[in-house]
Design a protein around this motif. Structure first.
Motif, mmCIF file in Angstrom:
data_model
loop_
_atom_site.group_PDB
_atom_site.id
_atom_site.type_symbol
_atom_site.label_atom_id
_atom_site.label_comp_id
_atom_site.label_asym_id
_atom_site.label_seq_id
_atom_site.Cartn_x
_atom_site.Cartn_y
_atom_site.Cartn_z
ATOM 1 N N PHE A 293 0.855 -1.182 0.000
ATOM 2 C CA PHE A 293 0.000 0.000 0.000
ATOM 3 C C PHE A 293 0.893 1.235 0.000
ATOM 4 C CE2 PHE A 293 -2.077 3.612 1.933
ATOM 5 C CZ PHE A 293 -3.217 3.683 1.170
ATOM 6 N N GLY A 294 0.548 2.204 -0.817
ATOM 7 C CA GLY A 294 1.345 3.429 -0.825
ATOM 8 C C GLY A 294 0.719 4.495 -1.691
ATOM 9 N N PRO A 295 1.305 5.695 -1.637
ATOM 10 C CA PRO A 295 0.762 6.798 -2.425
ATOM 11 C C PRO A 295 1.191 6.726 -3.880
ATOM 12 C CG PRO A 295 2.676 7.537 -1.170
ATOM 13 C CD PRO A 295 2.454 6.097 -0.795
ATOM 14 N N LYS A 296 0.315 7.172 -4.740
ATOM 15 C CA LYS A 296 0.641 7.388 -6.154
ATOM 16 C C LYS A 296 0.567 8.896 -6.343
ATOM 17 C CE LYS A 296 0.903 6.712 -10.640
ATOM 18 N NZ LYS A 296 2.246 6.403 -11.152
ATOM 19 N N LEU A 297 1.704 9.519 -6.593
ATOM 20 C CA LEU A 297 1.700 10.974 -6.727
ATOM 21 C C LEU A 297 1.109 11.369 -8.078
ATOM 22 C CD1 LEU A 297 5.153 12.024 -5.212
ATOM 23 C CD2 LEU A 297 3.054 11.261 -4.064
ATOM 24 N N VAL A 298 0.210 12.330 -8.044
ATOM 25 C CA VAL A 298 -0.335 12.893 -9.278
ATOM 26 C C VAL A 298 0.048 14.370 -9.292
ATOM 27 C CG1 VAL A 298 -2.375 13.285 -10.697
ATOM 28 C CG2 VAL A 298 -2.282 11.287 -9.200
#
Ligand SMILES: [Zn+2]
Length: 465
Positions: A293-298
């Protein structure tokens, strides 16, 4: 916790990762992990988050213009009842930590405006965990979600508007961060917030952000959680429970014309303070969250045609990012609950993935704790451009507040999105450094570190002749 690992394992199998990799990586192997932050992350409870989302959905309609009179509050209906309950939760957490939280409200009378037909009291509710160090306590990190909801009609205060995903999920993240982090102490200050008026025009967050600016409040980072429920529609396999999107603005909304000219000239459009905050979230995620689980930077302020409370803070010059689930289901937000042609509409708790919201809360909590533990960033960072040369000399003023024991210079290629792990030079306690790289080819930043390895937000230098 057991269940959480189960969900992750399933998610990883779905995403095609080999079964051997489904074991969470022991966080302790990663460099500079703070055991206190790791322990706090483990205290986040999906069951607590579920209870809070169900409670908020149970106020029937939390439209900003819905009932807030004493009788409705007593009946548990409308935005007034939701507000009183959120306040009582913050107060309950404060009692459990010996009065460590200052529970406050920011209320104001909103004059009639777009989507506000008559003068309406709007109230933001928040809890402050003051920093333990007087100088560092002036630095504030804030987490927020909006507790108002809406159904198909922004002005409908009668029909159900459960708003379980949009945005009881974000409020639940804010509450859970408060519940867990109130048992810890940090040198800098944390604010846990729930705002209203988002659906009518970001009214609540605009009011607070303007007020904070007028007070000279040094908010160094805002984490806005809006639609972080991980919507799970039966039969929909396109949701990705391993990702939460983190949106950040490029050219700052508050940049002056002169600053924009500088960004254009130097290729600085990808290095706003908000974007440094987003990159920080990713680093923290790698350090403190189990694999899977982790962030996906946009790199975009927000989604198309949509807005959010982080923008209110951006407009006042604060770094602020937005967390949102990977794939939104528009049948389950801004919809009056009903079934039509076999499709069930409505933002109902049954479509929320509570384990997913708990993961989002873990990421927020770790980011807040890491920032509030770290030294202040160095100030007045200059990149010297007096003469043409192939080395780069940087100079800065020491991190205020006395927590820093040294500095790191970061660099990355202009085409790289994030600070790479290898592009770091530890320069010790000096406040100037010459790096054997050309400023024309890379982007530099400087951050402060302490003896335990806590790192400040990185700051990009300005050129100085
Ligand atoms: Zn929302």
């Amino acid at each position: 916790m057991k269940q959480w690992i189960g969900v992750k394992a399933v998610a990883l199998l779905l995403s095609g990762v080999a079964a051997a990799q489904t074991q969470p990586a022991p966080a302790a192997k990663v460099r500079d992990v703070d055991p206190q932050i790791a322990a706090a992350v483990r205290k986040v409870s999906a069951a607590q988050i579920e209870a809070n989302i169900r409670k908020l959905a149970g106020f029937h309609n939390r439209n900003t213009i819905s009932a807030a009179d004493p009788a409705s509050i007593a009946r548990g209906r409308g935005i007034g009842a939701a507000r009183e309950w959120i306040k009582s939760e913050f107060e309950r957490y404060s009692q459990a930590c010996g009065g460590c939280l200052e529970v406050k409200t920011d209320g104001f009378l909103q004059e009639p405006a777009d989507r506000i037909p008559k003068p309406t009291e709007i109230v933001n509710v928040y809890a402050v965990l003051p920093g333990t160090d007087p100088e560092n306590a002036k630095r504030v990190y804030l987490v927020t979600g909006h507790y108002d909801s809406r159904n198909s009609d922004t002005l409908n205060v009668v029909d159900e508007a459960p708003g379980a995903n949009d945005d009881a999920s974000g409020v639940a993240v804010s509450l859970e961060c408060a519940r867990v982090l109130s048992h810890y102490k940090f040198p800098a200050t944390l604010i846990f917030m729930a705002v209203a008026g988002e659906e009518q025009g970001l009214n609540g967050s605009k009011h607070f952000a303007k007020w904070a600016k007028s007070q000279g409040m040094n908010i160094e980072g805002v984490l806005n959680n809006d639609i972080v429920g991980g919507n799970k529609t039966p039969g929909d396999s396109t949701q990705d429970a391993t990702i939460v999107r983190v949106f950040s603005e490029g050219v700052p909304a508050a940049a002056t014309e002169q600053e924009i000219r500088m960004l254009r000239a130097l290729g600085g459009e990808n290095d706003s303070p908000s974007r440094q905050l987003a990159r920080y979230v990713r680093e923290v995620g790698e350090k403190y969250l189990a694999k899977g689980f982790g962030p996906k930077l946009v790199f975009r302020r927000d989604r198309y045609l949509r807005g959010g409370d982080h923008t209110s803070f951006n407009e006042q010059g604060y770094a602020a990012v937005r967390f949102t689930e990977f794939r939104e289901d528009y049948n389950h937000q801004h919809q009056t609950p009903r079934t039509e042609n076999g499709i069930e509409y409505g933002d109902l708790p049954k479509f929320v993935d509570f384990q997913y919201v708990a993961n989002v809360a873990r990421l927020n909590l770790a980011t807040l704790a890491a920032l509030a533990s770290a030294p202040a960033p160095p100030t007045k960072i200059k990149l010297l451009t007096k003469q043409l040369e192939n080395d780069t000399t940087l100079a800065w003023e020491a991190s205020p507040g006395g927590l820093a024991t040294g500095y790191e210079v970061l660099y990355r290629a202009t085409t790289e999105a994030e600070w790479p792990i290898l592009g770091v030079e530890n320069v010790g306690a000096a406040t100037t450094a010459t790096i054997k790289r050309s400023k024309d080819n890379v982007i530099f930043a400087v951050r402060a570190v302490d003896k335990k390895g806590h790192k400040s937000l990185p700051v990009v230098p300005s050129p100085e002749r």
